[in-house]
Design an enzyme around this catalytic site. Structure first.
Site, PDB file in Angstrom:
ATOM      1  N   PHE A 137       0.467  -1.207  -0.159  1.00 48.60           N
ATOM      2  CA  PHE A 137      -0.041   0.205  -0.255  1.00 48.60           C
ATOM      3  C   PHE A 137       1.127   0.998  -0.008  1.00 48.60           C
ATOM      4  O   PHE A 137       1.733   1.319   0.992  1.00 48.60           O
ATOM      5  CB  PHE A 137      -0.861   0.073   1.673  1.00 48.60           C
ATOM      6  CG  PHE A 137      -2.147   0.825   0.981  1.00 48.60           C
ATOM      7  CD1 PHE A 137      -3.362   0.420   0.560  1.00 48.60           C
ATOM      8  CD2 PHE A 137      -1.706   2.007   1.589  1.00 48.60           C
ATOM      9  CE1 PHE A 137      -4.366   0.741   0.706  1.00 48.60           C
ATOM     10  CE2 PHE A 137      -2.783   3.446   2.038  1.00 48.60           C
ATOM     11  CZ  PHE A 137      -4.190   2.439   1.494  1.00 48.60           C
ATOM     12  N   ASP A 156       2.201  -5.831   8.137  1.00 48.92           N
ATOM     13  CA  ASP A 156       0.770  -4.980   7.647  1.00 48.92           C
ATOM     14  C   ASP A 156      -0.485  -6.162   7.640  1.00 48.92           C
ATOM     15  O   ASP A 156      -0.484  -6.810   6.429  1.00 48.92           O
ATOM     16  CB  ASP A 156       0.677  -3.707   6.749  1.00 48.92           C
ATOM     17  CG  ASP A 156      -0.345  -2.665   6.561  1.00 48.92           C
ATOM     18  OD1 ASP A 156      -1.389  -3.513   7.280  1.00 48.92           O
ATOM     19  OD2 ASP A 156       0.380  -1.624   6.816  1.00 48.92           O
ATOM     20  N   ARG A 175     -12.691  -3.708  -7.684  1.00 48.09           N
ATOM     21  CA  ARG A 175     -12.712  -4.194  -6.273  1.00 48.09           C
ATOM     22  C   ARG A 175     -13.841  -5.356  -5.750  1.00 48.09           C
ATOM     23  O   ARG A 175     -14.256  -4.224  -5.666  1.00 48.09           O
ATOM     24  CB  ARG A 175     -11.461  -3.768  -5.639  1.00 48.09           C
ATOM     25  CG  ARG A 175     -10.031  -4.409  -4.932  1.00 48.09           C
ATOM     26  CD  ARG A 175      -9.276  -3.579  -4.293  1.00 48.09           C
ATOM     27  NE  ARG A 175      -9.791  -2.213  -2.764  1.00 48.09           N
ATOM     28  CZ  ARG A 175      -9.248  -1.667  -2.028  1.00 48.09           C
ATOM     29  NH1 ARG A 175      -8.670  -2.595  -1.389  1.00 48.09           N
ATOM     30  NH2 ARG A 175     -10.255  -0.675  -0.879  1.00 48.09           N
ATOM     31  N   TYR A 190     -11.016  -0.549  10.415  1.00 42.06           N
ATOM     32  CA  TYR A 190     -12.634   0.018  10.306  1.00 42.06           C
ATOM     33  C   TYR A 190     -12.651  -0.637   8.919  1.00 42.06           C
ATOM     34  O   TYR A 190     -13.025  -0.287   8.056  1.00 42.06           O
ATOM     35  CB  TYR A 190     -11.996   1.237   9.321  1.00 42.06           C
ATOM     36  CG  TYR A 190     -10.703   2.126   9.189  1.00 42.06           C
ATOM     37  CD1 TYR A 190     -10.241   2.191   7.605  1.00 42.06           C
ATOM     38  CD2 TYR A 190      -9.611   2.867   9.589  1.00 42.06           C
ATOM     39  CE1 TYR A 190      -9.149   2.272   6.997  1.00 42.06           C
ATOM     40  CE2 TYR A 190      -8.430   2.763   8.629  1.00 42.06           C
ATOM     41  CZ  TYR A 190      -8.670   3.041   7.508  1.00 42.06           C
ATOM     42  OH  TYR A 190      -7.547   3.533   6.663  1.00 42.06           O
ATOM     43  N   LYS A 191     -11.837  -1.393   8.189  1.00 45.04           N
ATOM     44  CA  LYS A 191     -11.839  -2.762   7.698  1.00 45.04           C
ATOM     45  C   LYS A 191     -12.744  -4.132   8.122  1.00 45.04           C
ATOM     46  O   LYS A 191     -13.702  -3.843   8.045  1.00 45.04           O
ATOM     47  CB  LYS A 191     -10.697  -2.891   6.852  1.00 45.04           C
ATOM     48  CG  LYS A 191      -9.821  -1.738   6.130  1.00 45.04           C
ATOM     49  CD  LYS A 191      -8.344  -1.967   5.484  1.00 45.04           C
ATOM     50  CE  LYS A 191      -8.521  -0.578   4.883  1.00 45.04           C
ATOM     51  NZ  LYS A 191      -7.114  -0.477   4.962  1.00 45.04           N
TER      52      LYS A 191
HETATM   53  C1  PLP Z   1      -5.641   0.518   4.091  1.00 45.45           C
HETATM   54  C2  PLP Z   1      -4.805   0.416   5.165  1.00 45.45           C
HETATM   55  C3  PLP Z   1      -4.033   1.823   5.398  1.00 45.45           C
HETATM   56  C4  PLP Z   1      -4.267   2.685   5.911  1.00 45.45           C
HETATM   57  O1  PLP Z   1      -4.184   3.429   6.921  1.00 45.45           O
HETATM   58  P1  PLP Z   1      -4.597   4.607   7.316  1.00 45.45           P
HETATM   59  O2  PLP Z   1      -2.971   5.549   8.721  1.00 45.45           O
HETATM   60  O3  PLP Z   1      -5.268   3.837   8.675  1.00 45.45           O
HETATM   61  O4  PLP Z   1      -4.927   6.005   6.835  1.00 45.45           O
HETATM   62  C5  PLP Z   1      -2.905   1.396   5.457  1.00 45.45           C
HETATM   63  N1  PLP Z   1      -1.719   0.430   4.919  1.00 45.45           N
HETATM   64  C6  PLP Z   1      -2.327  -0.791   3.833  1.00 45.45           C
HETATM   65  C7  PLP Z   1      -1.849  -1.908   3.610  1.00 45.45           C
HETATM   66  C8  PLP Z   1      -4.117  -0.524   4.600  1.00 45.45           C
HETATM   67  O5  PLP Z   1      -4.676  -1.742   3.785  1.00 45.45           O
END
Ligand code: PLP
Length: 429
Positions: free
Chosen positions: A136, A214, A389, A239-240
């Site tokens: 990400f 992560d 997605r 939040y996912k």
């Molecule tokens: C959703 C997600 C994030 C989000 O990071 P925030 O700091 O909460 O905005 C980061 N890394 C991955 C791999 C994600 O899926």
């Protein structure tokens, strides 16, 4: 959207298959545990923002009215001060950790920054950080920021050959005695590729490097065994799949083995051994609390409490079982009905190599997603340049939902609806 659904392509056989699978699904009753949406809406974006559990509405009402409204500051010692530890302990079994290894704090991005600086400081003579291009982007930005803060470190981004599968052999080959840290996202946000956490952790350890995982796209959707594979550090999003609500705080994991070697680089009173002594000298707490920095967003944290409780109640094995069932059913439907229309699978075909979302590619992907959202009451999301997605949340997604979604997509393609949308991109889908 009803007209689209009942268009020239009703697919009776697929419908019957879906209803049979739903009838046998033990998790089906859990859909009623969420606040209802428009009954026509098919929400396939729970991997980006999970739905709202009904229990969260009641709980937040209570937290706001009683804990904040009536109890006011007395709620800090009575409940709020310990809440991040408590929710961390609830998350621990979902990631194969013991409760003393997990704390809720910060956003995922900030948590990555903290733990990456901590890892680099724990490997002062090694210059390299290894990651991949499926990661990400914010993870890569935060890793870069950490490298800059510490100084004298460089990042190797190992490219994937097909943009779908993680470059496992190439990553293993990139690890050497100069590598301080291997940092990867367990389930890739675009293709849904899932790394073999055990194999890569072992590979990093064999050259003396640390590993940071992560778990944002895997926690609450796939079984994770951080302690079992000997992972060092991890972060994840709430939040996912954990349904903690927009912007809810992240969690950090520091294994007991590595804990004596790593320090929180961003000292704050929430990580202090005795914060209310108001001593000007910083003395870190001996527990995982020392990875906290400042005051927690209590309302958001309270929403994570009920979100995680719902996941824990079901259990990850059942969630994973249904997630695979949904994904396989969807892939079959795509193969039969959408591939002839120019869609291509952009996720691994092997369930073992996937998380809980499926990506499709289509050259006109952006306009198709617009048409799905505006005219067919389906919410997937879009990732550049051509990825559609579809996230499957086993607690609330049914087989019939997926079947109906495919029928609506076929009908909207047949009706040339995507052509009625402009090519220009807007921001968030
Ligand atoms: C959703 C997600 C994030 C989000 O990071 P925030 O700091 O909460 O905005 C980061 N890394 C991955 C791999 C994600 O899926």
């Amino acid at each position: 959207m009803r007209s689209v659904e009942l268009g020239p392509f009703p697919d009776v056989a697929g419908y019957e298959a879906a209803t049979t699978l739903d009838a046998a699904d033990r998790l089906q009753p859990f859909a009623a545990r969420f606040v209802p949406t428009d009954p026509d809406l098919i929400y396939l974006d729970g991997n980006s923002l999970g739905r709202l559990p009904a229990a969260t509405v009641r709980h937040l009402q209570e937290v706001v009215e009683r804990e904040w409204g009536a109890q006011l500051i007395r709620s800090w010692p009575d409940r709020w001060w310990e809440l991040a530890d408590q929710v961390g302990s609830q998350i621990a079994p979902l990631v194969g950790a013991n409760p003393a290894e997990v704390i809720v704090a910060d956003s995922t991005t900030v948590a990555i920054l903290k733990l990456t600086v901590a890892a680099l400081n724990a490997r002062p003579r090694r210059r390299r950080i290894v990651t991949d291009d499926l990661n990400f982007p914010t993870d890569v930005y935060a890793t870069g920021a950490a490298a800059k803060l510490v100084g004298g470190r460089e990042i190797t981004i190992v490219p994937s050959t097909d943009g779908v599968h993680g470059p496992v052999d190439e990553i293993v080959a990139a690890l050497d005695e100069d590598t301080a840290l291997l940092t990867l996202t367990h389930v890739a946000f675009k293709s849904g590729y899932r790394y073999d956490m055990e194999r890569l952790t072992r590979a990093a350890h064999s050259v003396g490097a640390l590993v940071l995982w992560d778990l944002s796209h895997s926690v609450g959707a796939v079984p994770i065994d951080l302690d079992g594979v000997g992972a060092d550090l991890a972060v994840g999003c709430t939040y996912k799949y954990l349904n903690g609500g927009p912007g809810s705080p992240a969690f950090l994991y520091v294994s007991e083995q590595i804990a004596p070697e790593v320090e929180n680089p961003f000292s704050g009173w929430w990580g202090h051994e005795s914060p209310f002594a108001f001593d000007l000298d910083y003395a870190p707490a001996s527990s995982i609390r020392r990875f906290q920095t400042g005051t927690m967003p209590i309302l958001s944290l309270a929403a994570v409490e009920t979100g995680v409780a719902l996941t824990a109640e079901v259990g990850i094995e059942d969630l994973r079982h249904k997630s695979i069932g949904l994904s396989e059913f969807f892939i079959e439907q795509v193969h039969m009905h959408l591939e002839p229309l120019g869609f291509q699978l952009a996720s691994p075909r092997d369930a073992d190599q996937r998380g809980s979302h499926i990506s499709l590619r289509h050259p006109d992907g952006w306009r198709i997603v617009r048409a799905m959202i505006d005219s067919a009451a389906i919410i997937p999301d879009f990732r550049e340049p051509d990825n559609l997605r579809f996230g499957f949340t086993p607690l609330s997604t049914s087989y019939t939902d997926l079947h109906t979604a495919v029928v609506r997509i076929v009908n909207l393609m047949d009706a040339d609806l995507p052509q009625t949308y402009p090519q220009t991109r807007s921001t968030v889908t």
